[in-house]
Design a protein around this motif. Structure first.
Motif, mmCIF file in Angstrom:
data_model
loop_
_atom_site.group_PDB
_atom_site.id
_atom_site.type_symbol
_atom_site.label_atom_id
_atom_site.label_comp_id
_atom_site.label_asym_id
_atom_site.label_seq_id
_atom_site.Cartn_x
_atom_site.Cartn_y
_atom_site.Cartn_z
ATOM 1 N N ILE A 58 -9.663 -4.835 -11.706
ATOM 2 C CA ILE A 58 -9.070 -4.029 -10.650
ATOM 3 C C ILE A 58 -8.410 -2.818 -11.298
ATOM 4 C CG2 ILE A 58 -6.965 -5.427 -10.669
ATOM 5 C CD1 ILE A 58 -6.761 -4.751 -7.655
ATOM 6 N N GLU A 59 -8.589 -1.679 -10.648
ATOM 7 C CA GLU A 59 -7.956 -0.439 -11.092
ATOM 8 C C GLU A 59 -7.181 0.111 -9.904
ATOM 9 O OE1 GLU A 59 -9.362 3.973 -12.552
ATOM 10 O OE2 GLU A 59 -10.662 2.276 -12.971
ATOM 11 N N THR A 60 -5.966 0.554 -10.161
ATOM 12 C CA THR A 60 -5.130 1.098 -9.094
ATOM 13 C C THR A 60 -4.856 2.567 -9.358
ATOM 14 O OG1 THR A 60 -3.100 0.453 -10.240
ATOM 15 C CG2 THR A 60 -3.997 -1.111 -8.662
ATOM 16 N N ARG A 61 -4.729 3.322 -8.272
ATOM 17 C CA ARG A 61 -4.444 4.757 -8.370
ATOM 18 C C ARG A 61 -3.461 5.160 -7.280
ATOM 19 N NH1 ARG A 61 -10.607 7.062 -8.826
ATOM 20 N NH2 ARG A 61 -11.056 6.152 -10.848
ATOM 21 N N SER A 62 -2.520 5.977 -7.669
ATOM 22 C CA SER A 62 -1.605 6.571 -6.706
ATOM 23 C C SER A 62 -2.237 7.861 -6.195
ATOM 24 C CB SER A 62 -0.270 6.861 -7.387
ATOM 25 O OG SER A 62 0.629 7.393 -6.467
ATOM 26 N N LEU A 63 -2.232 8.054 -4.892
ATOM 27 C CA LEU A 63 -2.824 9.234 -4.279
ATOM 28 C C LEU A 63 -1.749 10.041 -3.561
ATOM 29 C CD1 LEU A 63 -6.021 7.607 -2.727
ATOM 30 C CD2 LEU A 63 -5.839 8.830 -4.900
ATOM 31 N N PRO A 64 -1.985 11.331 -3.360
ATOM 32 C CA PRO A 64 -1.020 12.149 -2.623
ATOM 33 C C PRO A 64 -0.767 11.590 -1.219
ATOM 34 C CG PRO A 64 -2.734 13.521 -3.601
ATOM 35 C CD PRO A 64 -3.156 12.099 -3.778
ATOM 36 N N GLY A 65 0.392 11.869 -0.689
ATOM 37 C CA GLY A 65 0.702 11.437 0.669
ATOM 38 C C GLY A 65 1.159 9.993 0.735
ATOM 39 N N ASN A 66 1.721 9.474 -0.362
ATOM 40 C CA ASN A 66 2.234 8.101 -0.395
ATOM 41 C C ASN A 66 1.123 7.080 -0.124
ATOM 42 O OD1 ASN A 66 4.440 6.531 -1.008
ATOM 43 N ND2 ASN A 66 5.101 6.348 1.117
ATOM 44 N N LYS A 67 -0.069 7.329 -0.672
ATOM 45 C CA LYS A 67 -1.222 6.453 -0.494
ATOM 46 C C LYS A 67 -1.603 5.814 -1.821
ATOM 47 C CE LYS A 67 -3.050 9.137 3.329
ATOM 48 N NZ LYS A 67 -4.192 9.884 3.842
ATOM 49 N N ALA A 68 -2.389 4.758 -1.732
ATOM 50 C CA ALA A 68 -2.857 4.058 -2.932
ATOM 51 C C ALA A 68 -4.341 3.759 -2.788
ATOM 52 C CB ALA A 68 -2.085 2.762 -3.120
ATOM 53 N N GLN A 69 -5.010 3.664 -3.936
ATOM 54 C CA GLN A 69 -6.430 3.329 -3.965
ATOM 55 C C GLN A 69 -6.615 2.163 -4.927
ATOM 56 O OE1 GLN A 69 -9.167 6.111 -5.910
ATOM 57 N NE2 GLN A 69 -10.546 5.828 -4.177
ATOM 58 N N PHE A 70 -7.449 1.202 -4.533
ATOM 59 C CA PHE A 70 -7.758 0.047 -5.370
ATOM 60 C C PHE A 70 -9.254 0.019 -5.602
ATOM 61 C CE2 PHE A 70 -3.956 -0.828 -3.015
ATOM 62 C CZ PHE A 70 -3.101 -1.305 -3.989
ATOM 63 N N LEU A 71 -9.641 -0.041 -6.849
ATOM 64 C CA LEU A 71 -11.050 -0.117 -7.217
ATOM 65 C C LEU A 71 -11.310 -1.516 -7.755
ATOM 66 C CD1 LEU A 71 -11.194 3.316 -9.027
ATOM 67 C CD2 LEU A 71 -12.017 2.801 -6.735
ATOM 68 N N LEU A 72 -12.181 -2.248 -7.077
ATOM 69 C CA LEU A 72 -12.495 -3.617 -7.467
ATOM 70 C C LEU A 72 -13.845 -3.655 -8.153
ATOM 71 C CD1 LEU A 72 -11.500 -5.366 -4.113
ATOM 72 C CD2 LEU A 72 -10.048 -4.864 -6.082
ATOM 73 N N GLU A 73 -13.955 -4.459 -9.192
ATOM 74 C CA GLU A 73 -15.220 -4.601 -9.917
ATOM 75 C C GLU A 73 -15.798 -5.983 -9.638
ATOM 76 O OE1 GLU A 73 -16.656 -4.864 -14.508
ATOM 77 O OE2 GLU A 73 -15.111 -3.393 -14.022
ATOM 78 N N LEU A 109 3.307 1.359 -5.954
ATOM 79 C CA LEU A 109 2.216 2.325 -5.885
ATOM 80 C C LEU A 109 2.172 2.857 -4.460
ATOM 81 C CD1 LEU A 109 -0.140 3.411 -7.699
ATOM 82 C CD2 LEU A 109 -1.547 1.636 -6.699
ATOM 83 N N GLY A 110 2.800 3.998 -4.224
ATOM 84 C CA GLY A 110 2.918 4.481 -2.848
ATOM 85 C C GLY A 110 3.785 3.506 -2.079
ATOM 86 N N VAL A 111 3.298 3.012 -0.973
ATOM 87 C CA VAL A 111 4.037 2.025 -0.182
ATOM 88 C C VAL A 111 3.682 0.595 -0.576
ATOM 89 C CG1 VAL A 111 4.338 3.585 1.775
ATOM 90 C CG2 VAL A 111 2.334 2.099 1.689
ATOM 91 N N VAL A 112 2.807 0.429 -1.540
ATOM 92 C CA VAL A 112 2.364 -0.898 -1.980
ATOM 93 C C VAL A 112 3.352 -1.459 -3.003
ATOM 94 C CG1 VAL A 112 0.501 -2.178 -3.090
ATOM 95 C CG2 VAL A 112 -0.037 -0.260 -1.593
ATOM 96 N N THR A 113 3.783 -2.708 -2.796
ATOM 97 C CA THR A 113 4.730 -3.346 -3.717
ATOM 98 C C THR A 113 4.123 -4.536 -4.451
ATOM 99 O OG1 THR A 113 5.618 -4.709 -1.940
ATOM 100 C CG2 THR A 113 6.744 -2.613 -2.396
ATOM 101 N N GLY A 114 2.895 -4.869 -4.159
ATOM 102 C CA GLY A 114 2.247 -5.976 -4.858
ATOM 103 C C GLY A 114 0.855 -6.207 -4.323
ATOM 104 N N LEU A 115 0.100 -7.023 -5.057
ATOM 105 C CA LEU A 115 -1.238 -7.403 -4.607
ATOM 106 C C LEU A 115 -1.509 -8.838 -5.032
ATOM 107 C CD1 LEU A 115 -3.414 -7.313 -7.213
ATOM 108 C CD2 LEU A 115 -2.961 -4.898 -6.941
ATOM 109 N N ASN A 116 -2.336 -9.517 -4.237
ATOM 110 C CA ASN A 116 -2.692 -10.910 -4.490
ATOM 111 C C ASN A 116 -4.161 -11.142 -4.167
ATOM 112 O OD1 ASN A 116 -0.089 -12.463 -5.058
ATOM 113 N ND2 ASN A 116 0.443 -11.273 -3.244
ATOM 114 N N PHE A 117 -4.795 -11.948 -4.995
ATOM 115 C CA PHE A 117 -6.135 -12.445 -4.726
ATOM 116 C C PHE A 117 -6.017 -13.948 -4.566
ATOM 117 C CE2 PHE A 117 -6.952 -8.489 -6.908
ATOM 118 C CZ PHE A 117 -8.051 -7.982 -6.253
ATOM 119 N N ILE A 118 -6.519 -14.474 -3.462
ATOM 120 C CA ILE A 118 -6.434 -15.901 -3.184
ATOM 121 C C ILE A 118 -7.846 -16.435 -2.995
ATOM 122 C CG2 ILE A 118 -5.531 -17.642 -1.601
ATOM 123 C CD1 ILE A 118 -3.350 -15.523 -0.896
#
Length: 75
Positions: free
Chosen positions: A1-16, A57-66
């Motif tokens: 997983i790769e995370t990116r902060s984007l303009p406008g308080n947004k986030a991008q997640f790239l999953l492999e 990351l922007g408004v994101v405070t965590g991530l989980n995979f279940i």
């Protein structure tokens, strides 16, 4: 997983994935604010450390995979 902060308080997640995944189904919740994506037929091979992360990351405070028997859920 790769995370990116984007303009406008947004986030991008790239999953492999090891092969082309199915299109996820998704929904959102308001309390707590969450976006949930289900990948049916996908197995999570991430370590425990990568499967649950706290981050800012922007408004994101965590991530989980279940993992369940039928799908992997990304929250």
């Amino acid at each position: 997983i790769e995370t990116r902060s984007l303009p406008g308080n947004k986030a991008q997640f790239l999953l492999e994935f090891s092969k082309t995944p199915p299109s996820p189904t998704g929904f959102s919740m308001e309390s707590p604010a969450s976006m949930i994506f289900d990948f049916t037929g996908v197995q999570n091979n991430l370590s425990k450390q990568l499967s649950s992360q706290k981050l800012i990351l922007g408004v994101v405070t965590g991530l989980n995979f279940i993992q369940s028997a039928e799908k992997t859920r990304f929250i």
